[in-house]
Design an enzyme around this catalytic site. Structure first.
Site, PDB file in Angstrom:
ATOM      1  N   ASP A 120       6.709   0.615 -16.643  1.00 48.16           N
ATOM      2  CA  ASP A 120       5.489   1.130 -16.627  1.00 48.16           C
ATOM      3  C   ASP A 120       5.422   1.528 -15.138  1.00 48.16           C
ATOM      4  O   ASP A 120       4.492   1.363 -14.458  1.00 48.16           O
ATOM      5  CB  ASP A 120       4.550  -0.125 -16.949  1.00 48.16           C
ATOM      6  CG  ASP A 120       3.035   0.335 -16.958  1.00 48.16           C
ATOM      7  OD1 ASP A 120       2.145  -0.555 -17.095  1.00 48.16           O
ATOM      8  OD2 ASP A 120       3.048   1.473 -17.094  1.00 48.16           O
ATOM      9  N   LYS A 165       4.375   3.743 -12.227  1.00 48.24           N
ATOM     10  CA  LYS A 165       3.210   4.880 -11.812  1.00 48.24           C
ATOM     11  C   LYS A 165       2.670   4.464 -10.664  1.00 48.24           C
ATOM     12  O   LYS A 165       2.814   3.204 -10.158  1.00 48.24           O
ATOM     13  CB  LYS A 165       2.091   4.311 -12.894  1.00 48.24           C
ATOM     14  CG  LYS A 165       1.685   3.086 -13.133  1.00 48.24           C
ATOM     15  CD  LYS A 165       0.573   2.924 -14.247  1.00 48.24           C
ATOM     16  CE  LYS A 165       0.022   1.674 -14.384  1.00 48.24           C
ATOM     17  NZ  LYS A 165      -1.084   1.436 -15.354  1.00 48.24           N
ATOM     18  N   ASN A 212       1.384   1.165  -9.580  1.00 52.32           N
ATOM     19  CA  ASN A 212       2.230  -0.180  -9.435  1.00 52.32           C
ATOM     20  C   ASN A 212       3.154   0.135  -8.392  1.00 52.32           C
ATOM     21  O   ASN A 212       4.058  -0.684  -8.265  1.00 52.32           O
ATOM     22  CB  ASN A 212       2.917  -0.326 -10.749  1.00 52.32           C
ATOM     23  CG  ASN A 212       2.108  -0.787 -12.057  1.00 52.32           C
ATOM     24  OD1 ASN A 212       1.177  -1.278 -11.693  1.00 52.32           O
ATOM     25  ND2 ASN A 212       2.599  -0.332 -13.336  1.00 52.32           N
ATOM     26  N   ASP A 257       4.319  -5.315 -10.650  1.00 52.29           N
ATOM     27  CA  ASP A 257       3.910  -5.325 -12.053  1.00 52.29           C
ATOM     28  C   ASP A 257       4.807  -5.311 -12.938  1.00 52.29           C
ATOM     29  O   ASP A 257       5.247  -4.521 -13.700  1.00 52.29           O
ATOM     30  CB  ASP A 257       2.890  -4.251 -12.509  1.00 52.29           C
ATOM     31  CG  ASP A 257       1.580  -4.807 -12.923  1.00 52.29           C
ATOM     32  OD1 ASP A 257       0.540  -3.944 -12.940  1.00 52.29           O
ATOM     33  OD2 ASP A 257       1.279  -6.031 -13.061  1.00 52.29           O
ATOM     34  N   THR A 317       1.638   3.131 -19.799  1.00 53.57           N
ATOM     35  CA  THR A 317       0.539   3.737 -19.330  1.00 53.57           C
ATOM     36  C   THR A 317       0.707   5.377 -19.798  1.00 53.57           C
ATOM     37  O   THR A 317       1.808   5.787 -19.479  1.00 53.57           O
ATOM     38  CB  THR A 317      -0.012   3.898 -17.988  1.00 53.57           C
ATOM     39  OG1 THR A 317       0.131   2.483 -17.540  1.00 53.57           O
ATOM     40  CG2 THR A 317      -1.070   4.565 -17.610  1.00 53.57           C
TER      41      THR A 317
HETATM   42  N1  LIG Z   1       1.217  -8.018  -3.382  1.00 60.84           N
HETATM   43  C1  LIG Z   1      -0.116  -7.430  -3.408  1.00 60.84           C
HETATM   44  N2  LIG Z   1      -0.601  -7.391  -2.303  1.00 60.84           N
HETATM   45  C2  LIG Z   1      -2.002  -6.710  -2.014  1.00 60.84           C
HETATM   46  N3  LIG Z   1      -2.638  -6.408  -3.246  1.00 60.84           N
HETATM   47  C3  LIG Z   1      -2.264  -6.620  -4.395  1.00 60.84           C
HETATM   48  C4  LIG Z   1      -0.862  -7.215  -4.516  1.00 60.84           C
HETATM   49  N4  LIG Z   1      -0.717  -7.396  -5.884  1.00 60.84           N
HETATM   50  C5  LIG Z   1      -1.694  -6.892  -6.554  1.00 60.84           C
HETATM   51  N5  LIG Z   1      -2.674  -6.384  -5.647  1.00 60.84           N
HETATM   52  C6  LIG Z   1      -3.807  -5.821  -6.081  1.00 60.84           C
HETATM   53  O1  LIG Z   1      -4.598  -6.557  -6.629  1.00 60.84           O
HETATM   54  C7  LIG Z   1      -5.126  -5.799  -7.789  1.00 60.84           C
HETATM   55  C8  LIG Z   1      -4.903  -6.735  -9.190  1.00 60.84           C
HETATM   56  O2  LIG Z   1      -3.402  -6.556  -9.339  1.00 60.84           O
HETATM   57  P1  LIG Z   1      -2.971  -7.222 -10.543  1.00 60.84           P
HETATM   58  O3  LIG Z   1      -1.236  -6.983 -10.556  1.00 60.84           O
HETATM   59  O4  LIG Z   1      -3.288  -8.693 -10.662  1.00 60.84           O
HETATM   60  O5  LIG Z   1      -3.447  -6.825 -11.820  1.00 60.84           O
HETATM   61  P2  LIG Z   1      -3.168  -5.002 -12.167  1.00 60.84           P
HETATM   62  O6  LIG Z   1      -1.875  -5.200 -12.837  1.00 60.84           O
HETATM   63  O7  LIG Z   1      -3.492  -4.267 -11.168  1.00 60.84           O
HETATM   64  O8  LIG Z   1      -4.145  -4.964 -13.333  1.00 60.84           O
HETATM   65  P3  LIG Z   1      -3.901  -5.419 -14.892  1.00 60.84           P
HETATM   66  O9  LIG Z   1      -3.326  -6.732 -15.123  1.00 60.84           O
HETATM   67  O10 LIG Z   1      -5.058  -4.939 -15.542  1.00 60.84           O
HETATM   68  O11 LIG Z   1      -2.744  -4.334 -14.957  1.00 60.84           O
HETATM   69  C9  LIG Z   1      -4.718  -4.543  -7.903  1.00 60.84           C
HETATM   70  O12 LIG Z   1      -5.769  -3.619  -7.356  1.00 60.84           O
HETATM   71  C10 LIG Z   1      -3.519  -4.556  -6.859  1.00 60.84           C
HETATM   72  O13 LIG Z   1      -3.603  -3.323  -6.134  1.00 60.84           O
END
Ligand SMILES: Nc1ncnc2c1ncn2[C@@H]1O[C@H](COP(=O)(O)OP(=O)(O)OP(=O)(O)O)[C@@H](O)[C@H]1O
Ligand SMILES: O=C(O)C[C@H](Cc1nc2cc(Cl)cc(Cl)c2[nH]1)c1ccc(Cl)cc1
Length: 325
Positions: free
Chosen positions: A158, A160, A163, A176, A216
């Site tokens: 995935d 993109k 991610n 992710d 996606t």
């Molecule tokens: N290590 C990190 N440092 C800073 N920001 C982060 C980090 N990991 C995730 N984020 C931010 O937090 C938000 C949520 O991320 P998370 O991976 O929990 O869900 P997601 O994968 O974005 O959403 P979904 O689960 O619906 O695919 C995202 O906008 C991401 O940019």
């Protein structure tokens, strides 16, 4: 033991030992070892919060998942895949590092690298397009990371711009991994004799393909749509879409809805905008190939004219990111 009365959960930290073998360390880290700050973002099943380790003052991003919600939404498998995959990819600068996992009665916690630069998608939207130099630098980091994942027998599935996060040095960090596929490479007979660690080449016949998940829409590979299975080359298809998008400011396959987008993908219906650099076009045309076996393989991509002058390997990660202009 002492950690029980401190109410800390046992945190598990995966490291690579001196002999290159994975070592599991039991660290007594728990919620009370961190002071939580602002919310960095929300996912469908998670909240990511800025946190500081009270002892070391190191800053982390802690991804918090509500257990009840995870169970209700049947996401237990994804959470455990994310943990197992991140624990396998512990020593590369282009992967969001997982330091600890722990849980309490209500939630699960992933303690991750803090990526202060946010998502590559956000940076691209602000720039509208990247010039060739920036595309080469960010593309090289992403490709170096894909190479590392594949050598460790992991297909991301995935990839993109959402991610791909950025740290405070504007270096990329792939995240992710809940939908990643771990290829179970078999121990080759000679390796077991001389104690060499198993090489996850994923070249076990029939093992190098994974099914039952669709990424996606804009970045999904044609093989996933036609014969329901992804392979390492599927990540290279997504890489081709990302390179196109950095230079063009839009993904190659985009339509009013998912079905029409899928139709464009399987019919290879996309156009380069005028002014798209010729060397970049040649690279993209060799990646966006319907037959995964005819897609440019990793070593040939690294040697492609577009990446002329790039130093691959650890040196790449010591370079300063070019100013985004
Ligand atoms: N290590 C990190 N440092 C800073 N920001 C982060 C980090 N990991 C995730 N984020 C931010 O937090 C938000 C949520 O991320 P998370 O991976 O929990 O869900 P997601 O994968 O974005 O959403 P979904 O689960 O619906 O695919 C995202 O906008 C991401 O940019
Ligand atoms: O493998 C481990 O270390 C233990 C657990 C496994 C695990 N326990 C769970 C409980 C629930 Cl309710 C949901 C999921 Cl997805 C769960 N996954 C665990 C703890 C924390 C995190 Cl972040 C992931 C998995």
């Amino acid at each position: 033991e002492e950690w029980q009365d401190r109410g800390a959960a046992v945190g598990v930290r995966q490291e690579t030992g001196p002999d290159g073998k994975p070592v599991t360390r039991y660290i007594k880290k728990g919620v009370r070892d961190f002071s939580f700050g602002q919310t960095l973002g929300e996912g469908s099943y998670s909240t990511v919060v800025l946190a500081t380790d009270r002892q070391t003052l190191n800053e982390y991003a802690i991804k918090i998942l509500d257990k009840r919600h995870i169970i209700k939404e049947k996401k237990v498998k994804y959470v455990n895949i994310e943990k197992d995959t991140l624990n396998r990819l512990t020593d590369h600068p282009g992967i969001v590092r997982l330091y600890y996992t722990f849980q309490d009665e209500r939630s699960l916690y992933f303690v991750l690298d803090l990526c202060k630069g946010g998502e590559l998608l956000g940076v691209l939207k602000r720039m509208s397009t990247f010039d060739e130099e920036c595309t080469r630098f960010y593309g090289a980091q992403i490709l170096d990371t894909i190479d590392y994942m594949h050598r460790r027998g992991v297909i991301h599935r995935d990839l993109k711009p959402e991610n791909i996060l950025l740290d405070d040095q504007m270096h990329t960090k792939v995240t992710d991994f809940g939908t990643a596929k771990i290829l179970k490479g078999k121990r080759r007979p000679d390796d077991s004799q001389n104690g060499m660690p198993p090489i996850d080449t994923g070249d076990v016949p029939g093992e190098e393909r994974a099914s039952s998940f669709v990424g996606t829409a804009e970045y999904v590979s044609p093989e996933l749509l036609t014969d329901k299975s992804a392979c390492k080359a599927s990540d290279l298809w997504a890489f081709g879409c990302i390179i196109f998008q950095l230079l063009a400011g839009r993904p190659p396959f985009k339509a009013a809805n998912e079905y029409l987008t899928f139709q464009k993908i399987v019919n290879l219906e996309y156009e380069f905008p005028s002014g798209f650099p010729a060397v970049g076009r040649d690279l993209v045309e060799r990646l966006l190939v319907l037959d995964p076996t005819r897609r440019l393989p990793m070593e040939h991509i690294k040697n492609h004219e577009f990446f002329r002058g790039v130093t691959w390997g650890r040196g790449l990660w010591k370079q300063k990111a070019p100013r985004l202009k």
